[in-house]
Design a protein around this motif. Structure first.
Motif, PDB file in Angstrom:
ATOM      1  N   UNK A  40      30.908   2.824 -63.042  1.00 58.21           N
ATOM      2  CA  UNK A  40      30.185   3.729 -63.793  1.00 58.21           C
ATOM      3  C   UNK A  40      30.724   5.078 -63.748  1.00 58.21           C
ATOM      4  N   UNK A  41      31.826   5.586 -62.856  1.00 63.94           N
ATOM      5  CA  UNK A  41      32.162   6.854 -62.889  1.00 63.94           C
ATOM      6  C   UNK A  41      33.693   6.837 -63.213  1.00 63.94           C
ATOM      7  N   UNK A  42      34.184   5.788 -63.718  1.00 61.86           N
ATOM      8  CA  UNK A  42      35.610   5.667 -64.205  1.00 61.86           C
ATOM      9  C   UNK A  42      36.085   6.513 -65.329  1.00 61.86           C
ATOM     10  N   UNK A  43      34.954   6.469 -66.337  1.00 66.06           N
ATOM     11  CA  UNK A  43      35.114   7.388 -67.522  1.00 66.06           C
ATOM     12  C   UNK A  43      35.089   9.094 -67.095  1.00 66.06           C
ATOM     13  N   UNK A  44      34.373   9.307 -66.013  1.00 61.56           N
ATOM     14  CA  UNK A  44      34.414  10.728 -65.667  1.00 61.56           C
ATOM     15  C   UNK A  44      35.592  10.993 -64.857  1.00 61.56           C
ATOM     16  N   UNK A  45      36.273  10.460 -64.105  1.00 64.84           N
ATOM     17  CA  UNK A  45      37.506  10.537 -63.594  1.00 64.84           C
ATOM     18  C   UNK A  45      38.835  10.741 -64.438  1.00 64.84           C
ATOM     19  N   UNK A  46      38.600   9.647 -65.375  1.00 60.27           N
ATOM     20  CA  UNK A  46      39.901   9.637 -66.317  1.00 60.27           C
ATOM     21  C   UNK A  46      39.461  10.865 -67.421  1.00 60.27           C
ATOM     22  N   UNK A  52      41.053  14.914 -67.555  1.00 57.56           N
ATOM     23  CA  UNK A  52      40.556  15.015 -66.260  1.00 57.56           C
ATOM     24  C   UNK A  52      41.742  14.420 -65.194  1.00 57.56           C
ATOM     25  N   UNK A  53      42.107  13.283 -65.438  1.00 57.16           N
ATOM     26  CA  UNK A  53      43.174  12.534 -64.728  1.00 57.16           C
ATOM     27  C   UNK A  53      44.414  13.364 -64.802  1.00 57.16           C
ATOM     28  N   UNK A  54      44.778  13.764 -65.799  1.00 57.75           N
ATOM     29  CA  UNK A  54      46.076  14.865 -65.883  1.00 57.75           C
ATOM     30  C   UNK A  54      45.734  15.924 -65.075  1.00 57.75           C
ATOM     31  N   UNK A  55      44.605  16.526 -65.055  1.00 55.55           N
ATOM     32  CA  UNK A  55      44.482  17.788 -64.139  1.00 55.55           C
ATOM     33  C   UNK A  55      44.313  17.446 -62.797  1.00 55.55           C
ATOM     34  N   UNK A  56      43.843  16.611 -62.414  1.00 56.19           N
ATOM     35  CA  UNK A  56      44.037  15.983 -61.097  1.00 56.19           C
ATOM     36  C   UNK A  56      45.512  15.716 -60.472  1.00 56.19           C
TER      37      UNK A  56
END
Length: 80
Positions: A40-46, A52-56
């Motif tokens: 359920x959190x995969x979309x939040x992390x991406x 978001x993934x790029x920022x991480x």
């Protein structure tokens, strides 16, 4: 150190904080950090369009002191 920093950042984003797992692997081409979160959190992390993934990845690249590092966000629904 980088895996702990990544885990801290991802834990702040997700709803299911207990399901965050970061594994570190040292390969010939550099270090790989695998991030696993609740489906359920995969979309939040991406994030939208992968922002978001790029920022991480950008933050961890800055923390790595020139060391080659790769961040993989693993979709646990597609495994198996």
């Amino acid at each position: 150190m980088l895996d702990e920093a990544l885990e801290h950042l991802v834990t702040g984003i997700v709803d299911h904080k207990d399901d965050v797992v970061v594994r570190s692997k040292n390969l010939r081409r550099g270090q790989v950090l695998e991030v696993r979160v609740h489906p359920d959190d995969l979309g939040r992390v991406i994030g939208r369009s992968g922002r978001t993934a790029s920022a991480l990845r950008t933050v961890l690249g800055a923390l790595s002191d020139g060391e080659k590092i790769r961040v993989d966000i693993v979709d646990t629904d597609r495994e198996g």
